[in-house]
Write an enzyme that holds these catalytic residues in place. Structure first.
Site, PDB file in Angstrom:
ATOM      1  N   GLU A   2      42.061  45.911  29.803  1.00  0.00           N
ATOM      2  CA  GLU A   2      41.805  47.295  29.382  1.00  0.00           C
ATOM      3  C   GLU A   2      40.319  47.569  29.174  1.00  0.00           C
ATOM      4  O   GLU A   2      39.834  48.664  29.478  1.00  0.00           O
ATOM      5  CB  GLU A   2      42.598  47.630  28.124  1.00  0.00           C
ATOM      6  CG  GLU A   2      44.116  47.630  28.319  1.00  0.00           C
ATOM      7  CD  GLU A   2      44.720  46.233  28.372  1.00  0.00           C
ATOM      8  OE1 GLU A   2      43.989  45.258  28.043  1.00  0.00           O
ATOM      9  OE2 GLU A   2      45.894  46.096  28.744  1.00  0.00           O
ATOM     10  N   HIS A  62      55.145  48.253  21.321  1.00  0.00           N
ATOM     11  CA  HIS A  62      55.022  49.259  22.380  1.00  0.00           C
ATOM     12  C   HIS A  62      55.118  50.686  21.839  1.00  0.00           C
ATOM     13  O   HIS A  62      54.977  51.627  22.603  1.00  0.00           O
ATOM     14  CB  HIS A  62      56.128  49.077  23.430  1.00  0.00           C
ATOM     15  CG  HIS A  62      55.933  47.909  24.341  1.00  0.00           C
ATOM     16  ND1 HIS A  62      55.929  46.614  23.901  1.00  0.00           N
ATOM     17  CD2 HIS A  62      55.736  47.847  25.689  1.00  0.00           C
ATOM     18  CE1 HIS A  62      55.749  45.801  24.941  1.00  0.00           C
ATOM     19  NE2 HIS A  62      55.620  46.525  26.034  1.00  0.00           N
TER      20      HIS A  62
END
Lengths: 358, 325
Positions: free
Chosen positions: B60, B129
């Site tokens: 990321e 998540h």
């Protein structure tokens, strides 16, 4: 006929189940019970995995990460460890967890979305599955560092996949391990895909193992579907770590037979031909069973008995997990702090009031 | 007009952007051949090729960092972070660079880019998540933060974000990805960033919500309407910049406010809204402003997520409280 998809690294048991000359040397000193144990664990793990997929399809557990195809990498590496060694897994290491001493019931609870499944039994140094990719790698380096500073002989292992090698945490963890000569093993199961992205999109190097050189630690590439080779390579890495020779990066070349998770469809990004080759010709269980049978260590009858025994154990664990008392809503507040601050006590009270009012 | 779900509307917006502007590129994990884990980029890789819809390595910081470099050098990157809870490796790039490059270079090299991320709970996703961390980004000067709750808004807001001269965090409530279909114009259109949406008008209480909490607020409002209490529901939609005018005008009209968000309570965006309303509508308030939020605990694994996420019952109770005050 096997295509040479890639060079799989050190291989002792060939896909047809015969030993290489180096394999003969590695095979001989291993005690007979351990030879059988390798297979028993692989079979049990596969049965658990297959059952879990069905449980997910039936809506009895949540999204699940299948590991079929990676049994040899997990069994060979974990059986090289002692009970005092630390393990930092990712979310696909149910096999590792079982061998480390995590009850099947707990593993199932985790996939049922219950935090109780994160907690290992007393004395089992197994961390909860690391969901954010590669974040467990510095943890393992740190745990190993503490062992070293305390003068304890335990080592630490981080389990991760090929995708993790792109994250900064991978590089930082390996770098610390090199600089401080830490007793840690970085165990990469290179199963060729990070969800859909192939290894060639992860790195321009041919292997993961060669990355070790950048941090002056040892790097080894091994056939991850060969339990004997994995065990031998890992045993060596553990020995080196215990004797102050520092860290090893092991790349176990393997393949995920199934999808990334039950929420993923591998058919969208993988060639059927490639998957079939791995499943049919390179399977870790098939090749090892052939070897065991050729050596007279395993038979059809033993296979039947063991399978029945595993299935029973798995069903009992499913029953236990499914009949486990549902956690109350107030369990949200359990273990958030050692002592719950007043504001959280108030929030818990308001939740209890709401629950009563419903 | 086409009937689209929220995720199809997002896909349609990106297709239009890729068609209209050769500088638009999409980067992220699994966005190419796989079409994204939620299928947000379905069909785009096949159509626009590997140089424009780019499967990146799993990193990321690398994705956001390279997108910044692309942005300052004339491209229009749309970054997909697979789940908001996995944005943290890229967080430094977002807060230390993307958000303040315009300031640091005194307008010379602004980083016009969009960062898309699914967020929030309610879909039984695996551990970690389901976080709602919009406050981290709203608290970062230089970033715009928007959250659509309908297919129409999703397409229009994403197109507005793509043409915006500043970095925009575009949060997608996973729970609503396929919840409803609605008529969405086939052409390109923009929903302006910085404008709230009055979902339904009312006289007695204002409910403020965004993302997956909008349908929850609507359900509570409907319940009270049947009891003769008229609720105004506002989809805040743009968390930064806020549409202060619309929010304040509504609370001045109703005199009562209930703020609903999924994120934990302390220092959530609701706290900012409450401060804003008491600053600007103090004399109009008939009751303290109520907040219905997640609790100040780590977002739980899914077995307990329903206990964590606000639901219509909890919102209803808060309405009862502000009416009875």
């Amino acid at each position: 006929m096997l295509r040479q998809i890639e060079k799989v690294g050190i291989q002792y048991i060939q896909p047809d189940g015969t030993l290489t000359p180096e394999g003969e040397v590695a095979w001989k000193p291993i005690e007979r019970p351990l030879k059988i144990e390798f297979y028993k664990w692989m079979r049990k793990i596969r049965l658990f995995d297959q059952r879990s997929i069905i449980l997910q399809r039936q809506g009895r557990i949540g999204t699940y990460a299948p590991l079929q195809g990676q049994e040899a990498a997990q069994v060979g590496s974990t059986l090289s460890l002692n009970r005092e060694d630390w393990i930092f897994p990712s979310y696909r290491e149910h096999g590792v967890a079982m061998i480390a001493g995590m009850p099947l019931k707990q593993i199932l609870l985790y996939w049922m979305g219950r935090v109780e499944g994160c907690r290992p039994p007393e004395g089992v140094k197994l961390f909860p599955p690391s969901v954010p990719i590669a974040t467990q790698i510095p943890h393992a380096a740190g745990a190993a560092w503490a062992s070293k500073l305390k003068g304890e002989p335990s080592v630490a292992v981080a389990y991760f996949g090929d995708g993790a090698t792109s994250e900064g945490d991978f590089h930082e963890g390996l770098n610390f391990a090199g600089v401080f000569r830490l007793p840690v093993i970085f165990f990469c199961q290179n199963n060729q895909y990070a969800i859909s992205v192939p290894f060639s999109r992860q790195t321009a190097t041919e292997t993961v193992a060669e990355k070790a050189a950048a941090y002056a630690i040892r790097g080894v590439r091994v056939d991850g579907n060969d339990v004997l080779a994995v065990y031998t390579v890992m045993k060596e890495a553990v020995k080196r770590a215990r004797t102050g020779e520092g860290a090893t990066l092991i790349e176990a070349v393997t393949y995920r037979h199934g999808a990334h998770t039950t929420a993923d469809d591998a058919g969208r990004y993988r060639e059927q031909e490639e998957a079939r080759e791995w499943v049919e010709l390179r399977d870790p269980l098939k090749r090892y069973r052939r070897l065991l049978e050729a050596e007279g260590l395993w038979s059809e009858a033993e296979e039947r008995d063991w399978e029945a025994c595993c299935k029973q154990e798995i069903e009992e664990a499913v029953c236990e997990a499914e009949s486990a008392k549902a956690p109350p809503a107030s369990h949200l507040f359990a273990h958030v702090f050692a002592d719950l601050p007043p504001s959280l006590v108030r929030q818990r009270e308001s939740l209890l009031r709401q629950e009563e009012g419903r | 007009m086409a009937q689209f779900t929220l995720i199809q509307a997002i896909n349609d917006a990106m297709r239009l952007a890729l068609e209209r502007d050769p500088g638009v590129v999409i980067l992220g994990e699994d966005v190419g051949k796989n079409g994204g884990v939620f299928r947000a980029t379905e069909g785009l890789w096949e159509r626009f090729g590997d140089d424009r819809v780019i499967d990146t390595p799993l990193a990321e910081a690398g994705i956001v960092g390279t997108a910044i470099g692309m942005a300052v050098n004339g491209l229009r990157p749309i970054v997909e972070i697979q789940f908001l809870g996995f944005a943290y490796p890229g967080f430094e790039q977002i807060v230390s660079h993307a958000a303040r490059l315009r300031t640091r270079t005194q307008g010379m090299f602004p980083a016009a880019m969009v960062i898309r991320a699914p967020y929030g709970g309610g879909i039984r996703a695996p551990e970690l998540h389901s976080d709602s961390t919009e406050a981290l980004f709203v608290h970062t000067p230089g970033l715009k933060v928007v959250v659509p709750s309908t297919p129409y808004d999703a397409k229009g807001l994403l197109l507005a974000a793509i043409s915006d001269p500043d970095p925009v965090l575009f949060l997608e409530p996973m729970k609503l990805y396929r919840a409803v279909r609605e008529e969405v114009p086939e052409e390109a259109y923009e929903v302006p960033i910085g404008q709230a949406r009055v979902v339904r008008e009312g006289e007695d209480v204002t409910l403020l919500a965004w993302g997956a909490m909008v349908p929850v607020a609507i359900a509570a409002a409907e319940e009270w309407t049947q009891k003769g209490v008229s609720c105004e529901v506002i989809d805040v939609r743009s968390l930064y910049p806020l549409d202060e005018e619309t929010l304040v005008a509504s609370v001045k009209k109703t005199g009562r406010a209930v703020i609903v968000h999924e994120a934990p309570r302390t220092a959530g965006v609701g706290a900012e809204l409450a401060a804003l309303l008491q600053e600007q509508a103090f004399l109009w308030l008939e009751a303290p402003i109520a907040r219905v939020t997640g609790y100040d605990v780590p977002v739980p694994m899914f077995a307990l997520e329903d206990a964590f996420r606000p639901d219509a019952y909890r919102v209803s109770e808060a309405v009862r409280q502000v009416i009875a005050f």
